[in-house]
Design a protein around this motif. Structure first.
Motif, PDB file in Angstrom:
ATOM      1  N   ASP A  19      24.918  19.141 -54.102  1.00  0.00           N
ATOM      2  CA  ASP A  19      25.412  18.547 -53.128  1.00  0.00           C
ATOM      3  C   ASP A  19      27.047  19.147 -53.030  1.00  0.00           C
ATOM      4  N   ALA A  20      27.480  19.525 -53.969  1.00  0.00           N
ATOM      5  CA  ALA A  20      28.946  19.916 -54.320  1.00  0.00           C
ATOM      6  C   ALA A  20      28.881  21.335 -53.887  1.00  0.00           C
ATOM      7  N   LEU A  21      28.137  22.347 -53.967  1.00  0.00           N
ATOM      8  CA  LEU A  21      28.274  23.518 -53.726  1.00  0.00           C
ATOM      9  C   LEU A  21      28.358  23.841 -52.341  1.00  0.00           C
ATOM     10  N   SER A  30      27.207  30.078 -43.394  1.00  0.00           N
ATOM     11  CA  SER A  30      26.628  29.038 -42.766  1.00  0.00           C
ATOM     12  C   SER A  30      25.544  28.535 -43.915  1.00  0.00           C
ATOM     13  N   THR A  31      24.854  27.275 -43.491  1.00  0.00           N
ATOM     14  CA  THR A  31      24.088  26.755 -44.430  1.00  0.00           C
ATOM     15  C   THR A  31      22.480  26.680 -43.596  1.00  0.00           C
ATOM     16  N   LEU A  32      21.569  27.064 -44.453  1.00  0.00           N
ATOM     17  CA  LEU A  32      20.256  27.102 -43.811  1.00  0.00           C
ATOM     18  C   LEU A  32      19.208  26.415 -45.024  1.00  0.00           C
ATOM     19  N   GLU A  33      18.631  25.118 -44.358  1.00  0.00           N
ATOM     20  CA  GLU A  33      17.874  24.165 -45.379  1.00  0.00           C
ATOM     21  C   GLU A  33      16.422  24.559 -45.021  1.00  0.00           C
ATOM     22  N   ASP A  34      15.537  24.317 -45.972  1.00  0.00           N
ATOM     23  CA  ASP A  34      14.214  24.309 -45.797  1.00  0.00           C
ATOM     24  C   ASP A  34      13.461  23.581 -47.145  1.00  0.00           C
ATOM     25  N   VAL A  35      12.327  23.514 -46.892  1.00  0.00           N
ATOM     26  CA  VAL A  35      11.488  22.859 -48.143  1.00  0.00           C
ATOM     27  C   VAL A  35      10.452  23.703 -48.423  1.00  0.00           C
ATOM     28  N   PHE A  36       9.616  23.582 -49.410  1.00  0.00           N
ATOM     29  CA  PHE A  36       8.529  24.378 -49.821  1.00  0.00           C
ATOM     30  C   PHE A  36       7.518  23.607 -50.466  1.00  0.00           C
ATOM     31  N   HIS A  37       6.365  23.833 -50.193  1.00  0.00           N
ATOM     32  CA  HIS A  37       5.101  23.134 -50.890  1.00  0.00           C
ATOM     33  C   HIS A  37       3.929  24.219 -51.320  1.00  0.00           C
ATOM     34  N   LEU A  38       3.911  24.487 -52.536  1.00  0.00           N
ATOM     35  CA  LEU A  38       2.977  25.456 -53.166  1.00  0.00           C
ATOM     36  C   LEU A  38       1.858  25.003 -53.498  1.00  0.00           C
ATOM     37  N   LEU A  55      18.340  25.630 -50.113  1.00  0.00           N
ATOM     38  CA  LEU A  55      19.712  25.701 -49.311  1.00  0.00           C
ATOM     39  C   LEU A  55      20.029  27.281 -49.491  1.00  0.00           C
ATOM     40  N   HIS A  56      20.113  27.695 -48.385  1.00  0.00           N
ATOM     41  CA  HIS A  56      20.590  29.245 -48.378  1.00  0.00           C
ATOM     42  C   HIS A  56      21.911  29.408 -47.762  1.00  0.00           C
ATOM     43  N   PHE A  57      22.773  30.068 -48.168  1.00  0.00           N
ATOM     44  CA  PHE A  57      24.100  30.273 -47.381  1.00  0.00           C
ATOM     45  C   PHE A  57      23.981  31.880 -47.135  1.00  0.00           C
ATOM     46  N   VAL A  58      24.113  31.687 -45.673  1.00  0.00           N
ATOM     47  CA  VAL A  58      23.995  33.087 -45.050  1.00  0.00           C
ATOM     48  C   VAL A  58      24.926  33.485 -44.298  1.00  0.00           C
ATOM     49  N   ASP A  59      25.482  34.843 -44.081  1.00  0.00           N
ATOM     50  CA  ASP A  59      26.652  35.346 -43.803  1.00  0.00           C
ATOM     51  C   ASP A  59      26.381  35.367 -41.995  1.00  0.00           C
ATOM     52  N   ASN A  61      25.766  38.202 -40.281  1.00  0.00           N
ATOM     53  CA  ASN A  61      24.486  38.984 -40.077  1.00  0.00           C
ATOM     54  C   ASN A  61      23.407  38.559 -40.461  1.00  0.00           C
ATOM     55  N   GLY A  62      23.307  37.250 -40.805  1.00  0.00           N
ATOM     56  CA  GLY A  62      21.821  36.408 -41.100  1.00  0.00           C
ATOM     57  C   GLY A  62      21.494  37.007 -42.473  1.00  0.00           C
ATOM     58  N   VAL A  63      22.462  37.728 -43.375  1.00  0.00           N
ATOM     59  CA  VAL A  63      21.885  38.116 -44.741  1.00  0.00           C
ATOM     60  C   VAL A  63      22.290  36.881 -45.680  1.00  0.00           C
ATOM     61  N   TYR A  64      21.178  36.724 -46.596  1.00  0.00           N
ATOM     62  CA  TYR A  64      21.195  35.583 -47.551  1.00  0.00           C
ATOM     63  C   TYR A  64      22.090  35.914 -48.701  1.00  0.00           C
ATOM     64  N   GLN A  65      23.336  35.198 -48.831  1.00  0.00           N
ATOM     65  CA  GLN A  65      24.261  35.727 -49.913  1.00  0.00           C
ATOM     66  C   GLN A  65      23.858  35.023 -51.315  1.00  0.00           C
ATOM     67  N   MET A  66      23.514  33.663 -51.216  1.00  0.00           N
ATOM     68  CA  MET A  66      22.996  32.704 -52.124  1.00  0.00           C
ATOM     69  C   MET A  66      22.140  31.790 -51.837  1.00  0.00           C
ATOM     70  N   SER A  67      21.275  31.476 -52.611  1.00  0.00           N
ATOM     71  CA  SER A  67      20.091  30.515 -52.221  1.00  0.00           C
ATOM     72  C   SER A  67      20.202  29.389 -53.620  1.00  0.00           C
ATOM     73  N   ILE A  68      20.076  27.850 -53.173  1.00  0.00           N
ATOM     74  CA  ILE A  68      19.889  27.222 -54.147  1.00  0.00           C
ATOM     75  C   ILE A  68      18.413  26.800 -54.270  1.00  0.00           C
ATOM     76  N   VAL A  69      17.501  26.549 -55.084  1.00  0.00           N
ATOM     77  CA  VAL A  69      16.168  26.137 -55.268  1.00  0.00           C
ATOM     78  C   VAL A  69      16.217  24.811 -56.317  1.00  0.00           C
ATOM     79  N   LEU A  70      15.845  23.718 -55.456  1.00  0.00           N
ATOM     80  CA  LEU A  70      16.180  22.548 -56.083  1.00  0.00           C
ATOM     81  C   LEU A  70      14.641  21.856 -56.285  1.00  0.00           C
ATOM     82  N   MET A  71      14.025  22.302 -57.571  1.00  0.00           N
ATOM     83  CA  MET A  71      12.840  21.672 -57.827  1.00  0.00           C
ATOM     84  C   MET A  71      12.425  19.868 -57.754  1.00  0.00           C
ATOM     85  N   GLN A  72      11.571  19.642 -57.298  1.00  0.00           N
ATOM     86  CA  GLN A  72      11.118  18.078 -57.675  1.00  0.00           C
ATOM     87  C   GLN A  72      10.842  18.128 -59.076  1.00  0.00           C
ATOM     88  N   ASN A  73      10.734  16.866 -59.684  1.00  0.00           N
ATOM     89  CA  ASN A  73      10.593  16.512 -60.969  1.00  0.00           C
ATOM     90  C   ASN A  73       9.103  16.322 -61.051  1.00  0.00           C
TER      91      ASN A  73
END
Length: 227
Positions: A19-21, A30-38, A55-59, A61-73
């Motif tokens: 939440d704080a990043l 900008s930020t782009l959020e998504d979910v995954f179910h594998l 949660l992706h941080f995108v510049d 040009n649409g290039v992903y600069q950093m991603s956060i992967v938040l796993m469920q428990n």
């Protein structure tokens, strides 16, 4: 799974960090959020999936600069299967070089009596796998952990084991804190992670619920495994 070259890997109990990043106010990210179910069917698990939030941080040009992967428990034995499947999904779609995994944690602890007084609120870094520009930069800003570290967080222990087996470029950020100092250490770790990209770590967005479990009381299968 499409991700950035730098990935902050978190488990659901570390959600306050996510939440704080945020992007710096003067950055174009900008930020782009998504979910995954594998699917976990290849492990014989049909009633659960490896799920989480991206949660992706995108510049501009649409290039992903950093991603956060938040796993469920998850609980063992599903936990190891879920983490392995997420890592396989990430690495399976990446060309060389592999992404660098940044893993912030307050879950690696040692007896405070064994720590020098000037190490109060210190930040330690555990490097796993190949070196990258990011891991080298973080190594200059952290100390090497002492040999008596013990893991008190089974999801993190499993991630470290898999990162070693898969030879993933990984840097675990470890905060040492005394009672009531967890928030300050979490903020320091967050600022260090943010410094690797055009991000900031907003202390006011941290919703910290410290655990009351001590290292003496906590008994997990991975207790004696050194990171």
């Amino acid at each position: 799974m499409k991700v950035a070259p730098k990935i902050v890997f978190l488990f659901n109990d570390e959600h306050p960090f996510c939440d704080a990043l945020r992007p710096n106010p003067n950055s174009s990210l900008s930020t782009l959020e998504d979910v995954f179910h594998l699917s976990l069917e290849r492990y014989g698990i049909r009633d659960r999936k490896a799920s989480g939030t991206l949660l992706h941080f995108v510049d501009d040009n649409g290039v992903y600069q950093m991603s956060i992967v938040l796993m469920q428990n998850y609980e063992p034995p599903i936990l190891a299967c879920a983490v392995n499947e997420v890592l396989a999904s990430i690495t399976g779609e990446q060309a060389s070089p592999l992404a660098t995994f940044l893993v912030p944690s307050l879950k690696l602890k040692w007896e405070i009596k064994n720590s020098a007084p000037n190490h109060k609120n210190a930040l330690y870094g555990l490097h796993i796998g190949p070196e990258t520009e990011t891991t080298r930069a973080l190594a200059t800003k952290t100390e090497k952990p002492p040999s008596f570290f013990q893991i008190h967080h089974e999801p993190l222990a499993i991630f470290i084991q898999l990162a070693r087996v898969l030879k993933l470029p990984t840097f675990v950020l470890i905060g040492q804190s005394g009672t009531g100092e967890e928030l300050e250490v979490l903020h320091k770790i967050g600022e260090l992670v943010a410094s690797t990209s055009s991000l900031c770590f907003l202390r006011e967005r941290i919703k910290w619920n410290p655990t009351t479990t001590t290292s003496k009381d906590h008994k997990e299968p991975w207790l004696a495994m050194y990171g």
